[in-house]
Motif scaffolding. Structure first.
Motif, PDB file in Angstrom:
ATOM      1  N   UNK A   1      -1.239   8.605  -9.525  1.00 30.90           N
ATOM      2  CA  UNK A   1      -0.370   7.723 -10.301  1.00 30.90           C
ATOM      3  C   UNK A   1       0.440   6.807  -9.405  1.00 30.90           C
ATOM      4  N   UNK A   2       0.819   7.314  -8.217  1.00 27.07           N
ATOM      5  CA  UNK A   2       1.538   6.449  -7.287  1.00 27.07           C
ATOM      6  C   UNK A   2       0.596   5.455  -6.625  1.00 27.07           C
ATOM      7  N   UNK A   3      -0.612   5.912  -6.339  1.00 24.92           N
ATOM      8  CA  UNK A   3      -1.549   5.044  -5.619  1.00 24.92           C
ATOM      9  C   UNK A   3      -2.011   3.857  -6.468  1.00 24.92           C
ATOM     10  N   UNK A   4      -2.028   4.020  -7.777  1.00 28.17           N
ATOM     11  CA  UNK A   4      -2.419   2.864  -8.599  1.00 28.17           C
ATOM     12  C   UNK A   4      -1.296   1.819  -8.624  1.00 28.17           C
ATOM     13  N   UNK A   5      -0.160   2.125  -7.965  1.00 28.41           N
ATOM     14  CA  UNK A   5       0.903   1.127  -7.814  1.00 28.41           C
ATOM     15  C   UNK A   5       0.657   0.169  -6.661  1.00 28.41           C
ATOM     16  N   UNK A   6      -0.403   0.366  -5.870  1.00 30.59           N
ATOM     17  CA  UNK A   6      -0.756  -0.614  -4.831  1.00 30.59           C
ATOM     18  C   UNK A   6      -1.030  -1.957  -5.499  1.00 30.59           C
ATOM     19  N   UNK A   7      -0.575  -3.014  -4.865  1.00 30.20           N
ATOM     20  CA  UNK A   7      -0.829  -4.320  -5.503  1.00 30.20           C
ATOM     21  C   UNK A   7      -1.045  -5.405  -4.461  1.00 30.20           C
ATOM     22  N   UNK A   8      -1.703  -6.457  -4.904  1.00 30.48           N
ATOM     23  CA  UNK A   8      -1.784  -7.714  -4.163  1.00 30.48           C
ATOM     24  C   UNK A   8      -0.948  -8.733  -4.923  1.00 30.48           C
ATOM     25  N   UNK A   9      -0.095  -9.400  -4.201  1.00 30.26           N
ATOM     26  CA  UNK A   9       0.771 -10.390  -4.827  1.00 30.26           C
ATOM     27  C   UNK A   9       0.491 -11.744  -4.183  1.00 30.26           C
ATOM     28  N   UNK A  10       0.002 -12.668  -4.975  1.00 32.70           N
ATOM     29  CA  UNK A  10      -0.294 -14.014  -4.475  1.00 32.70           C
ATOM     30  C   UNK A  10       0.866 -14.914  -4.905  1.00 32.70           C
ATOM     31  N   UNK A  11       1.578 -15.412  -3.917  1.00 34.99           N
ATOM     32  CA  UNK A  11       2.790 -16.187  -4.212  1.00 34.99           C
ATOM     33  C   UNK A  11       2.587 -17.623  -3.747  1.00 34.99           C
ATOM     34  N   UNK A  12       2.862 -18.555  -4.617  1.00 30.96           N
ATOM     35  CA  UNK A  12       2.876 -19.957  -4.210  1.00 30.96           C
ATOM     36  C   UNK A  12       4.190 -20.579  -4.654  1.00 30.96           C
ATOM     37  N   UNK A  13       4.726 -21.402  -3.813  1.00 32.54           N
ATOM     38  CA  UNK A  13       6.024 -22.004  -4.107  1.00 32.54           C
ATOM     39  C   UNK A  13       5.998 -23.442  -3.596  1.00 32.54           C
ATOM     40  N   UNK A  14       6.540 -24.340  -4.396  1.00 35.95           N
ATOM     41  CA  UNK A  14       6.583 -25.743  -4.002  1.00 35.95           C
ATOM     42  C   UNK A  14       7.938 -26.304  -4.382  1.00 35.95           C
ATOM     43  N   UNK A  15       8.513 -27.120  -3.510  1.00 34.41           N
ATOM     44  CA  UNK A  15       9.788 -27.754  -3.847  1.00 34.41           C
ATOM     45  C   UNK A  15       9.800 -29.191  -3.338  1.00 34.41           C
ATOM     46  N   UNK A  16      10.501 -30.035  -4.078  1.00 36.71           N
ATOM     47  CA  UNK A  16      10.646 -31.444  -3.693  1.00 36.71           C
ATOM     48  C   UNK A  16      12.074 -31.891  -3.969  1.00 36.71           C
ATOM     49  N   UNK A  17      12.613 -32.687  -3.095  1.00 39.39           N
ATOM     50  CA  UNK A  17      13.904 -33.337  -3.353  1.00 39.39           C
ATOM     51  C   UNK A  17      13.787 -34.789  -2.913  1.00 39.39           C
ATOM     52  N   UNK A  18      14.061 -35.677  -3.844  1.00 37.24           N
ATOM     53  CA  UNK A  18      13.955 -37.111  -3.593  1.00 37.24           C
ATOM     54  C   UNK A  18      15.284 -37.736  -3.957  1.00 37.24           C
TER      55      UNK A  18
ATOM     56  N   UNK B   1       0.854  -1.192   0.000  1.00 37.23           N
ATOM     57  CA  UNK B   1       0.000   0.000   0.000  1.00 37.23           C
ATOM     58  C   UNK B   1       0.886   1.236   0.000  1.00 37.23           C
ATOM     59  N   UNK B   2       0.949   1.904  -1.136  1.00 32.11           N
ATOM     60  CA  UNK B   2       1.713   3.142  -1.215  1.00 32.11           C
ATOM     61  C   UNK B   2       0.875   4.311  -0.716  1.00 32.11           C
ATOM     62  N   UNK B   3       1.546   5.295  -0.180  1.00 34.62           N
ATOM     63  CA  UNK B   3       0.880   6.501   0.329  1.00 34.62           C
ATOM     64  C   UNK B   3      -0.233   6.119   1.299  1.00 34.62           C
ATOM     65  N   UNK B   4       0.076   5.176   2.197  1.00 31.58           N
ATOM     66  CA  UNK B   4      -0.989   4.683   3.078  1.00 31.58           C
ATOM     67  C   UNK B   4      -1.419   5.729   4.100  1.00 31.58           C
ATOM     68  N   UNK B   5      -0.595   6.771   4.296  1.00 31.81           N
ATOM     69  CA  UNK B   5      -1.006   7.822   5.230  1.00 31.81           C
ATOM     70  C   UNK B   5      -1.842   8.903   4.543  1.00 31.81           C
ATOM     71  N   UNK B   6      -1.961   8.821   3.200  1.00 32.50           N
ATOM     72  CA  UNK B   6      -2.737   9.818   2.466  1.00 32.50           C
ATOM     73  C   UNK B   6      -4.156   9.307   2.255  1.00 32.50           C
ATOM     74  N   UNK B   7      -5.114  10.064   2.703  1.00 33.39           N
ATOM     75  CA  UNK B   7      -6.506   9.655   2.549  1.00 33.39           C
ATOM     76  C   UNK B   7      -7.047  10.216   1.226  1.00 33.39           C
TER      77      UNK B   7
END
Lengths: 198, 664
Positions: free
Chosen positions: B364-381, B344-350
């Motif tokens: 223009x800065x506020x539209x840079x707010x984003x949600x990032x959904x990260x999934x990661x999986x690893x296997x070692x056999x 959340x950019x400029x979170x102190x600005x209402x």
């Protein structure tokens, strides 16, 4: 023993549910517009590798900068990826809203051709002098008349270290030392806050 | 590209790179090992000198402490220097303390702390000095066994903005100071349980420093509960909160190049982390564990919000890990991590609903707010027999999915970020050790990487692609005679790009490249403690584009590159753990570019080069107290002149690295 079997069953069901959610699949993209708008590269970061055969896969800052990026100024103060991206985006917001033009040129250090770098399989070191020119048309806010063109040139030297992000198959900037001429902070500096870049 | 120095690491065994393990038990959720303080004297001296690309970095430290039943004394001295072609920065730190134990009362120790730090920065035309110092009494006591340290006293900041030659001629005339005070409180112990039988490890610190031009307050608290019971699951909870608030002052250059004293804006920062984890008992031959984490990072400028630099990010993550017990018939370790990050950019600005009058830069800065959904999986056999024959398979996949939710409509203008995208990276690696005898080891491996870039909006989706890399390799190690060793590493790479919408790239066919390399190394022990080593590298690579359709197209090569390298050095083992290498490397890179007029490949003078690097290196422990690691290389690079096509352009330079550590 019963509780262990129950836990194993819960884990198995949770795993099946997760994998059925397509958590590793891409979303369906919209069909491209006939006229594509390429991601702008306001600071000409592609120019850093212009004289080499490799290139940045993407100039989106999340891809361009390594997660462990260190930006250091002439005084040795260090800043991190989040601070650099926040500052560059702030400049871009200023550029796009105030109709600046910004041109950045990266030149290998004079007299040294391209000798100032070292490459291994995983890293590249490059040194540049840079010239940043911006032009702004000042507008008379009362009468709405375009006034004089404000033009400034900033120069300095920069040293970049790039590392190959193996799992993502792309080159990323991991170290950036920025030494501007005559001033302690360049326009790239996260604390730079002068003139139209306020 | 001038690739002459690539030869340096080409002599490394191919295929030796490992993929970092991303999903693993967090370091902060580990029961700390108990800290013992011995009643003795200790001295540590360290020195590291690096001359790299004509930039010198020097770091030197001295640490001495004396701990007797009646007194504790600590003194450190640190000197750091960085010097490149433009700037020279130096820093000196003489922090120390002395403590009289159990004086004037039992359970109360009294003493003095001092933290003088001075930095000096200069270039050819100007210089500045900035020095800070804290000096004052300190008290150490304990409450129910919990140590508490209280310090406070005089603080000062001294500066000189015109110190090209410090203290020369002008004496102290140009020095100005800002007096003030400092106070600090530290409590807790991260190495030992806070209270007897209670598995709580906690610490806290408060620091306040105020001078006439800078005011700083910081707080940090950590707490770890680690309940590990035999015969039951283990539980861990960790909480950390750190706050910094204040403004600093430093010496910098003005836009005109003059030195000036600058006071920074007041800045508030906060980092909070909460982690909870459970490590299960063995279940069906496996050991599962689960970790939840929540973190908040924020930064703001309460006095001048017009800076538009405040930002806050929050993250929630869940990790599930499982590994087999050591007694299980196969080795497996893997996990899944799911994370949701909100920035959340400029979170102190209402901005609010009535945003039409808001500055366009803010939108223009506020539209840079984003949600990032990260999934990661690893296997070692992995499965290896008692003879070390077997194989292992590793698989990593990650997905970063970004969504920019903010949209603003102002008149005919739309403020929106159209960069919603997915980044998906996959890596498979299969390695087999097909022969493992005392005198011969043979490994073969294959790898597959792919990276997907997927923009979802029509404005960017034409740039979508997948980048695919295939790699095959083998490493053979032989010892045909007792004093002779031999190894050969072969790798072959092929990499290609595939566009999601090829019709959007009618004039830029997808990139394609190949690389083949061979590294041969041999060593012969010619007498006791002395051996000779040789290395020989050959590599070929080409790159270009894939023209035509996927099945019936062809590969058009734009550039070919050949690299040749040899290495020869002698190794002298002077003691059981100390050795010196003396020798050199020679390399040659020849690049050929396709010339469309002559339809032939012609030499590229700007990227064809030769290099010779004599070197000396030594590493090891000289005595029980002295460790050293040094390497000196002299690079002699020769480049072809663009006009004469002769190796007449020279570039020579030293690279030095020396680390020395002494400990008593």
């Amino acid at each position: 023993m019963g509780s262990r079997n129950a836990r194993a069953t819960v884990v198995l069901i949770a795993g099946i549910l997760l994998l059925s959610c397509n958590i590793f699949s891409p979303r369906d993209p919209e069909y491209p517009d006939p006229v594509q708008v390429p991601l702008p590269d306001y600071f000409n970061f592609r120019g850093i590798l212009a004289t080499t055969r490799i290139q940045f896969r993407s100039v989106e800052y999340d891809d361009l900068f390594n997660d462990t990026l260190h930006y250091t100024d002439a005084m040795g103060s260090a800043f991190f990826k989040k601070e650099i991206i926040g500052h560059l985006d702030k400049i871009i917001a200023g550029i796009e809203s105030k109709s600046f033009s910004l041109v950045v040129r990266w030149d290998t250090l004079p007299g040294n051709k391209e000798n100032f770098y070292e490459e291994t399989r995983n890293s590249i070191l490059r040194r540049y002098s840079y010239t940043l020119t911006y032009r702004q048309i000042s507008t008379d806010s009362i009468n709405g008349i375009d006034g004089e063109v404000i033009s400034e040139v900033h120069e300095g030297t920069a040293r970049f270290e790039l590392t190959y992000a193996r799992l993502r198959n792309m080159w990323t900037i991991i170290f950036w030392k920025d030494v501007p001429d005559n001033v302690s902070q360049s326009i790239f500096h996260p604390d730079y806050n002068e003139g139209p870049f306020e | 590209m001038k690739a002459v120095s690539r030869l340096i690491l080409l002599l490394l065994p191919a295929g030796s790179l490992l993929v970092a393990q991303v999903i693993r038990w967090p370091d902060v959720l580990v029961t700390p090992s108990e800290v013992f303080v011995s009643d003795s004297q200790g001295l540590q001296i360290g020195s590291e000198q690096i001359l790299y690309e004509k930039t010198l970095k020097s770091s030197n430290s001295f640490f001495w402490e004396s701990n007797t039943p009646t007194t504790y004394i600590q003194q450190q001295a640190q000197y750091e220097l960085s010097n490149d072609a433009v700037d020279k920065n130096q820093l000196v730190d003489f922090t120390g303390m002395v403590l009289r134990k159990n004086w004037p009362f039992n359970l109360l120790s009294t003493g003095l702390v001092w933290t003088p730090v001075m930095s000096y920065s200069s270039d050819s035309a100007s210089g500045n000095i900035l020095s800070t110092a804290d000096l004052g009494p300190t008290l150490l006591t304990s409450f129910y066994g919990i140590p508490i340290t209280l310090s406070g006293g005089f603080a000062a900041k001294v500066r000189n903005e015109n110190a090209l030659h410090p203290m020369a001629r002008s004496g102290f005339d140009n020095y100005q100071n800002s007096p003030g005070y400092f106070a600090s409180l530290e409590t807790g112990d991260t190495g030992n349980p806070l209270l007897f039988r209670l598995p709580l490890y906690a610490s806290g610190s408060l620091y306040r420093r105020s001078t006439t031009d800078s005011k700083v307050f910081s707080y940090k608290g950590t707490a770890l509960v680690a309940q590990s019971m035999p015969g039951a699951d283990s539980f861990f909870v960790y909480y950390e909160d750190a706050i910094s608030d204040g403004r600093n002052a430093f010496v910098g250059k003005s836009s005109g190049g003059e030195q000036q004293y600058v006071e920074s804006e007041r800045r508030q920062g906060r980092t909070m982390r909460f982690l909870a984890g459970v490590r299960g008992l063995e279940m069906l031959g496996t050991i599962p564990s689960l970790v939840y984490s929540h973190s908040v990072y924020s930064i703001s400028y309460p006095v001048n919000s017009g800076l538009l630099r405040d930002e806050r990010s929050r993250s929630n993550a869940l990790e599930f890990m499982v590994k087999t017990s050591p007694a299980y018939w196969v080795d497996y370790a893997g996990g899944l991590r799911l994370e949701n990050e909100h920035s959340d950019r400029l979170y102190t600005t209402n901005i609010g609903r009535d945003y039409l009058d808001v500055d366009a830069r803010v939108l223009m800065l506020d539209v840079g707010d984003f949600n990032n959904y990260v999934s990661h999986m690893s296997h070692r056999l992995a499965k290896y027999t008692a003879d070390s024959i077997g194989g292992e398979y590793t698989f990593n996949i990650s997905r970063h999915s970004k969504v920019y939710p903010n949209v603003y409509f102002v008149g005919s203008d739309t403020f929106q970020n159209n960069d919603d995208n997915d980044r998906i990276a996959r890596h498979h690696r299969l390695n087999f050790r097909i022969l493992s005898q005392p005198f011969s080891v043979v490994n073969v491996f294959g790898e597959y990487f792919d990276n997907l870039q997927n923009y979802t909006k029509s404005e960017q989706s034409g740039e979508n692609y997948i980048d695919i890399l295939y790699r095959l390799g083998t490493v053979v190690k032989l010892q045909p005679f007792p004093r002779c060793s031999l190894s050969e590493a072969l790798t072959a790479d092929a990499q290609r790009i595939r566009y999601r919408f090829p019709e959007m790239h009618p004039n830029t066919p997808p990139a394609y490249s190949r690389e083949f390399s061979s590294v041969l190394q041999a060593g012969v022990e010619i007498r006791k403690h002395v051996s000779i080593h040789i290395g020989w590298t050959e590599a070929y690579s080409d790159d270009g584009h894939w023209y035509g359709s996927e099945k019936s197209g062809y590969y058009g090569i734009q550039r070919k590159s050949r690299k040749h390298g040899v290495q020869l050095f002698g190794r002298f083992n002077l003691a059981s753990s100390l050795r010196f290498d003396v020798g050199g490397e020679y390399g040659n890179v020849v690049d050929l570019d396709y010339d469309s007029k002559s339809r032939a490949y012609i030499e590229s003078p700007s990227t064809t080069s030769r290099i010779f690097i004599p070197f000396l290196s030594g590493t090891g422990i000289l005595t029980d107290y002295l460790y050293l690691d040094i390497k000196a290389q002299f690079f002699m690079e020769r480049y072809k002149n663009v006009q004469t096509f002769k190796y007449s352009d020279k570039h020579n330079y030293w690279d030095l690295h020396a680390t020395i550590a002494l400990e008593f």
